[in-house]
Enzyme design. Structure first.
Site, PDB file in Angstrom:
ATOM      1  N   PRO A   1       0.948   3.232  -2.044  1.00  0.00           N
ATOM      2  CA  PRO A   1       0.325   5.279  -2.611  1.00  0.00           C
ATOM      3  C   PRO A   1      -0.439   5.790  -0.929  1.00  0.00           C
ATOM      4  O   PRO A   1       0.099   6.627  -1.057  1.00  0.00           O
ATOM      5  CB  PRO A   1       0.101   4.892  -3.322  1.00  0.00           C
ATOM      6  CG  PRO A   1      -0.112   3.879  -3.924  1.00  0.00           C
ATOM      7  CD  PRO A   1       0.689   3.312  -3.275  1.00  0.00           C
ATOM      8  N   TYR A   2      -0.727   4.604   0.102  1.00  0.00           N
ATOM      9  CA  TYR A   2      -1.325   5.711   0.713  1.00  0.00           C
ATOM     10  C   TYR A   2      -0.783   5.644   2.197  1.00  0.00           C
ATOM     11  O   TYR A   2      -0.065   6.613   2.558  1.00  0.00           O
ATOM     12  CB  TYR A   2      -2.270   4.342   1.417  1.00  0.00           C
ATOM     13  CG  TYR A   2      -3.177   4.584   2.335  1.00  0.00           C
ATOM     14  CD1 TYR A   2      -4.264   5.109   3.358  1.00  0.00           C
ATOM     15  CD2 TYR A   2      -2.185   4.408   3.870  1.00  0.00           C
ATOM     16  CE1 TYR A   2      -4.852   6.008   3.738  1.00  0.00           C
ATOM     17  CE2 TYR A   2      -3.264   4.880   4.980  1.00  0.00           C
ATOM     18  CZ  TYR A   2      -4.366   5.625   5.422  1.00  0.00           C
ATOM     19  OH  TYR A   2      -4.690   5.080   6.215  1.00  0.00           O
ATOM     20  N   ALA A   3       1.117   5.058   1.968  1.00  0.00           N
ATOM     21  CA  ALA A   3       1.327   5.616   2.542  1.00  0.00           C
ATOM     22  C   ALA A   3       2.231   6.986   2.825  1.00  0.00           C
ATOM     23  O   ALA A   3       2.650   7.429   3.764  1.00  0.00           O
ATOM     24  CB  ALA A   3       2.715   4.029   2.919  1.00  0.00           C
TER      25      ALA A   3
ATOM     26  N   SER B   1       1.342  -1.557  -0.184  1.00  0.00           N
ATOM     27  CA  SER B   1       0.047  -0.444   0.311  1.00  0.00           C
ATOM     28  C   SER B   1       0.789   1.141   0.386  1.00  0.00           C
ATOM     29  O   SER B   1       1.002   1.901   0.232  1.00  0.00           O
ATOM     30  CB  SER B   1      -0.839  -0.179   1.384  1.00  0.00           C
ATOM     31  OG  SER B   1       0.072  -0.171   2.501  1.00  0.00           O
TER      32      SER B   1
ATOM     33  N   LYS C   1       0.059   9.567   3.479  1.00  0.00           N
ATOM     34  CA  LYS C   1       0.267   9.507   4.760  1.00  0.00           C
ATOM     35  C   LYS C   1       0.957  10.655   5.396  1.00  0.00           C
ATOM     36  O   LYS C   1       1.565  10.752   6.182  1.00  0.00           O
ATOM     37  CB  LYS C   1      -0.449   8.913   5.879  1.00  0.00           C
ATOM     38  CG  LYS C   1      -1.905   8.102   5.459  1.00  0.00           C
ATOM     39  CD  LYS C   1      -2.802   9.733   5.106  1.00  0.00           C
ATOM     40  CE  LYS C   1      -3.727   8.958   5.263  1.00  0.00           C
ATOM     41  NZ  LYS C   1      -4.726  10.551   6.232  1.00  0.00           N
TER      42      LYS C   1
END
Length: 130
Positions: free
Chosen positions: A34-36, A32, A39
């Site tokens: 892109p999410y990390a 993940s 954030k």
């Protein structure tokens, strides 16, 4: 939102901004990225803007929740194996509750907070103790 809110808060000499990051942004998450990365950007922005506004009366902090019992857990891509893998990393052995997140945000947005800016507050049940 920051672009619109900061000038008003600075003019008043008071404000509290609470950004929502994630434990993923602090640790990185395999599968993940892109999410990390997104954030992690929230975390870096919080630190930078918190320092920029430190003498204005506007405090900028962030929360970094791990697994929280929210609608996100009901998404089809969030299967039981993924939930178990993430839950196994939490020393408290449970999912956080939305009310626990709300309490932290309430504190960070309150006038009680007066000597913290550019900080990231952990809500991971002991997972991210740094």
């Amino acid at each position: 939102m920051l672009k619109a809110a900061i000038p008003v808060m600075v003019e008043r000499g008071y404000g509290r901004i609470v950004n929502t990051a994630s434990a993923a942004g602090m640790e990185g998450h395999a599968l993940s990225s892109p999410y990390a990365a997104a954030k992690a950007g929230v975390i870096a922005m919080t630190k930078a803007v918190g320092k920029e506004l430190a003498k204005t009366g506007v405090l900028v902090n962030a929360i970094a929740p791990a697994l929280i019992g929210s609608g996100m857990l009901d998404q089809p891509w969030f299967d039981e194996a993924t939930k178990k893998q993430l839950l196994d990393r939490i020393p408290m052995g449970r999912v956080g509750e939305p009310e626990e997140v709300a309490e932290m945000v309430f504190f960070l947005a309150s006038p009680v907070l007066s000597f913290s800016t550019g900080a990231v507050f952990d809500l991971s049940g002991g997972r991210a103790t740094y």
